[in-house]
Design an enzyme around this catalytic site. Sequence first.
Site, PDB file in Angstrom:
ATOM      1  N   CYS A  81       8.111   2.367  -0.551  1.00 38.58           N
ATOM      2  CA  CYS A  81       6.792   2.781  -1.058  1.00 38.58           C
ATOM      3  C   CYS A  81       6.503   4.244  -0.710  1.00 38.58           C
ATOM      4  CB  CYS A  81       5.713   1.822  -0.581  1.00 38.58           C
ATOM      5  SG  CYS A  81       4.272   1.912  -1.659  1.00 38.58           S
ATOM      6  N   HIS A 173       7.264  -3.451  -1.001  1.00 36.89           N
ATOM      7  CA  HIS A 173       7.200  -3.653   0.462  1.00 36.89           C
ATOM      8  C   HIS A 173       7.956  -4.903   0.907  1.00 36.89           C
ATOM      9  CE1 HIS A 173       4.027  -0.743   1.745  1.00 36.89           C
ATOM     10  NE2 HIS A 173       3.721  -0.797   0.465  1.00 36.89           N
ATOM     11  N   GLU A 175       9.065  -5.628   3.710  1.00 36.99           N
ATOM     12  CA  GLU A 175       8.702  -6.025   5.078  1.00 36.99           C
ATOM     13  C   GLU A 175       7.457  -6.916   5.101  1.00 36.99           C
ATOM     14  OE1 GLU A 175       7.957  -3.324   3.624  1.00 36.99           O
ATOM     15  OE2 GLU A 175       6.041  -2.542   4.348  1.00 36.99           O
TER      16      GLU A 175
HETATM   17  N1  GLN Z   1       0.028   5.364  -2.589  1.00 39.71           N
HETATM   18  C1  GLN Z   1       0.723   5.729  -1.392  1.00 39.71           C
HETATM   19  C2  GLN Z   1       1.209   7.166  -1.445  1.00 39.71           C
HETATM   20  O1  GLN Z   1       1.187   7.754  -2.480  1.00 39.71           O
HETATM   21  C3  GLN Z   1       1.892   4.793  -1.124  1.00 39.71           C
HETATM   22  C4  GLN Z   1       1.361   3.391  -0.923  1.00 39.71           C
HETATM   23  C5  GLN Z   1       2.194   2.539  -0.036  1.00 39.71           C
HETATM   24  O2  GLN Z   1       3.050   3.007   0.727  1.00 39.71           O
HETATM   25  N2  GLN Z   1       1.898   1.265  -0.078  1.00 39.71           N
HETATM   26  O3  GLN Z   1       1.603   7.708  -0.459  1.00 39.71           O
END
Ligand code: GLN
Length: 197
Positions: A81, A173, A175
Amino acid sequence: MDKLKIGVLAMQGAFVEHEQMLQSLGCDTVQVRKVEHLADLDGLIIPGGESTTIGKLLVDFGLAESVQERAQQGMPVWGTCAGLILMAKEIAGSEQYRLGLMDITAVRNAFGRQVDSFEVPLAIDEVSSEPYPAIFIRAPFIEKAGPSVKILAEHNGKVVMARQGSFLASAFHPELTQDCRIHAYFMDIVRESRQKA
Ligand code: GLN
């Protein structure tokens, strides 16, 4: 063979959950906050969170260049992410700090405000023949990828997981589930790279 030792960048975001999953698979883990913590790692995970914050802290804590150096020497790195965003060479419309380890362009918050977070069964053939329960939270996607990047998964026509050598990026994610398959897959990458070294 000794146990694998995998670090989880622990500046901000979902790092404890990554550690728990790695430990359940028999890995030693380290919360990485200082350059010293990188010394004897076999691999590193950059967790989800807020990519601008994690990037800024990487620089402020003097870790950014050391992570890049270890990665260039062959240490496997997996970004989830926000971690995917930090792995990218390019971030669409943003000058924020990134490690730039993978030849990809990341688009932040790419699935729109209406669907801030969602879970889908995701086909990832390289990892498993059964779909993976992928949890997306204000997730990015990969808009462009260079020729040495292998696309591993797509959702609604958007690339959400990719690998380049021993670097891995996923927009979701793993995890936050009870499903260890992607952590096991990363551990295979780490094991291979340790055998080569
Ligand atoms: N929206 C976040 C970003 O741009 C990432 C979101 C996440 O890690 N769940 O950094």
